[in-house]
Design an enzyme around this catalytic site. Structure first.
Site, PDB file in Angstrom:
ATOM      1  CB  SER A  30      -0.852  -0.011   1.263  1.00  0.00           C
ATOM      2  OG  SER A  30      -1.451   1.234   1.457  1.00  0.00           O
ATOM      3  CE1 TYR A  54      -4.415  -2.189   5.111  1.00  0.00           C
ATOM      4  CE2 TYR A  54      -3.210  -0.200   4.572  1.00  0.00           C
ATOM      5  CZ  TYR A  54      -3.902  -1.313   4.169  1.00  0.00           C
ATOM      6  OH  TYR A  54      -4.061  -1.567   2.841  1.00  0.00           O
TER       7      TYR A  54
HETATM    8  C1  LIG Z   1      -4.714   1.941  10.325  1.00  0.00           C
HETATM    9  C2  LIG Z   1      -4.315   2.763   9.196  1.00  0.00           C
HETATM   10  O1  LIG Z   1      -4.562   2.410   8.093  1.00  0.00           O
HETATM   11  N1  LIG Z   1      -3.664   3.856   9.436  1.00  0.00           N
HETATM   12  C3  LIG Z   1      -3.221   4.816   8.466  1.00  0.00           C
HETATM   13  C4  LIG Z   1      -2.001   4.449   7.668  1.00  0.00           C
HETATM   14  O2  LIG Z   1      -1.665   5.490   6.829  1.00  0.00           O
HETATM   15  C5  LIG Z   1      -2.667   5.952   5.973  1.00  0.00           C
HETATM   16  C6  LIG Z   1      -2.145   6.995   5.085  1.00  0.00           C
HETATM   17  O3  LIG Z   1      -0.912   6.707   4.574  1.00  0.00           O
HETATM   18  C7  LIG Z   1      -3.868   6.375   6.745  1.00  0.00           C
HETATM   19  O4  LIG Z   1      -4.875   6.788   5.905  1.00  0.00           O
HETATM   20  C8  LIG Z   1      -4.323   5.242   7.554  1.00  0.00           C
HETATM   21  O5  LIG Z   1      -5.469   5.593   8.293  1.00  0.00           O
END
Ligand SMILES: CC(=O)N[C@H]1CO[C@H](CO)[C@@H](O)[C@@H]1O
Ligand SMILES: *[C@@H]1O[C@H](CO)[C@@H](O)[C@H](O)[C@H]1NC(C)=O
Ligand SMILES: *[C@@H]1O[C@H](CO)[C@@H](O)[C@H](O)[C@H]1NC(C)=O
Length: 316
Positions: free
Chosen positions: A164, A176
């Site tokens: 991602s 995440y």
């Molecule tokens: C849990 C999660 O997805 N946290 C963040 C990780 O980073 C992105 C942006 O790069 C956020 O949008 C997410 O909420």
């Protein structure tokens, strides 16, 4: 001078275009296993590759997801039930795949299964919350890959791991981001590992796309439940206003998500069917023009750009 540079750039782009366009023949004898086919990218990719004539082995978490996919695709496509966090389920899937592919081996593995929730400031989460995401997004991916590596090696095949943009830059709490950083590290390491014997590894880095995991209502429901169960000290420290602004910023972010999932599945298809797959694919304008360039900026600048839209903690 500038003309020469432009000409060189033009030549390079032409070369890259030509290189990218070379697609493998004989797709119809290639087996590809995709995880997380119940919905989102995995579901779309399974249909897309099935239409191209590949032999898709679509791993779904639920029986219902598997049945729906089967109805919408050709006789070639086969489904299996796989929970990537359950070692027994992974071992059973690997055995089944071995029987299906026989001596040909497995041409492609797309590690797509993933979860996003919990999204919250780091302090609000417990160790178990972090573990849950790590189990699916990272440890599950590792175990599936290791179990299928012998079959992939036999076919000198391809591994496509879905990371991602959040595997490049991390902001807003939750596990995440951490899990996706791990996916990047595992993929780069595996590609350079002499034991992978010609198996090619690609990483796909999507920006924000509209899939069930970025659906705001489920995120909101989770966050409200989390907030109401937080210890009083933490609630007092952050304040209701913080919570509301935080939710709003998540809502803004996911409401801008791109609905065209084929931008991502086209990258996956290229990684599986091109003569020269790339090591990294970024999908979506936000990924290409914001997050990926951002990941190369000096940390102070990246910090500023990423934190300025977020609510500041003014109380305490
Ligand atoms: C849990 C999660 O997805 N946290 C963040 C990780 O980073 C992105 C942006 O790069 C956020 O949008 C997410 O909420
Ligand atoms: C495609 O596969 C068939 C048999 O599986 C083989 O005879 C043929 O040479 C292959 N073609 C290419 C271009 O690899
Ligand atoms: C989605 O993206 C693909 C490119 O992968 C493009 O061909 C298609 O037109 C796009 N669809 C929409 C609705 O924008």
């Amino acid at each position: 001078m500038w003309l020469w540079l432009l000409a060189l750039l033009g030549l390079y782009l032409l070369y890259r275009w030509y290189r990218d366009r070379q697609i493998l023949q004989n797709l119809s004898d290639k087996y590809v296993l995709i995880t997380g086919c119940d919905s989102g990218f995995g579901n779309l990719l399974a249909r897309q590759l099935d239409r191209k004539g590949l032999r898709v082995l679509a791993a779904c978490l639920t029986q219902r997801g598997a049945e729906q996919l089967k109805e919408a695709t050709s006789q070639r496509l086969q489904t299996l039930i796989l929970d990537v966090t359950d070692s027994q389920s992974v071992a059973a899937a690997a055995d089944w795949v071995k029987q299906q592919v026989g001596d040909r081996g497995l041409w492609g593995l797309v590690n797509n299964a993933g979860i996003l929730i919990p999204v919250a400031p780091y302090e609000w989460l417990t160790k178990a919350d972090y573990q849950k995401v790590m189990e699916v997004n990272l440890m599950g991916l590792v175990e599936v890959t290791l179990s299928l590596l012998p079959l992939l090696r036999r076919a000198k095949g391809r591994i496509v791991n879905v990371a991602s943009i959040m595997g490049r830059v991390s902001y807003i709490g939750g596990a995440y981001n951490m899990s996706k950083y791990g996916v990047e590290a595992f993929s780069d390491g595996l590609r350079r590992d002499p034991g992978s014997f010609g198996v090619k590894v690609s990483i796909v880095e999507p920006g924000f796309f509209r899939t069930p995991i970025t659906e705001f209502h489920s995120i909101q429901k989770y966050m409200q439940c989390l907030w109401s169960n937080l210890p009083v000290e933490i609630k007092d420290t952050y304040g209701e206003k913080f919570f509301n602004v935080y939710c709003k910023s998540i809502q803004d972010m996911v409401s801008g998500a791109n609905p065209n999932l084929s931008l991502v599945t086209d990258c996956m298809e290229h990684a599986l069917t091109a003569v020269h797959p790339r090591t990294r694919y970024s999908a979506g304008w936000d990924a290409k023009f914001f997050f990926i360039p951002l990941s190369y900026l000096p940390t102070v600048l990246a910090d500023y750009l990423l934190t300025s839209p977020l609510p500041k903690l003014t109380r305490v």
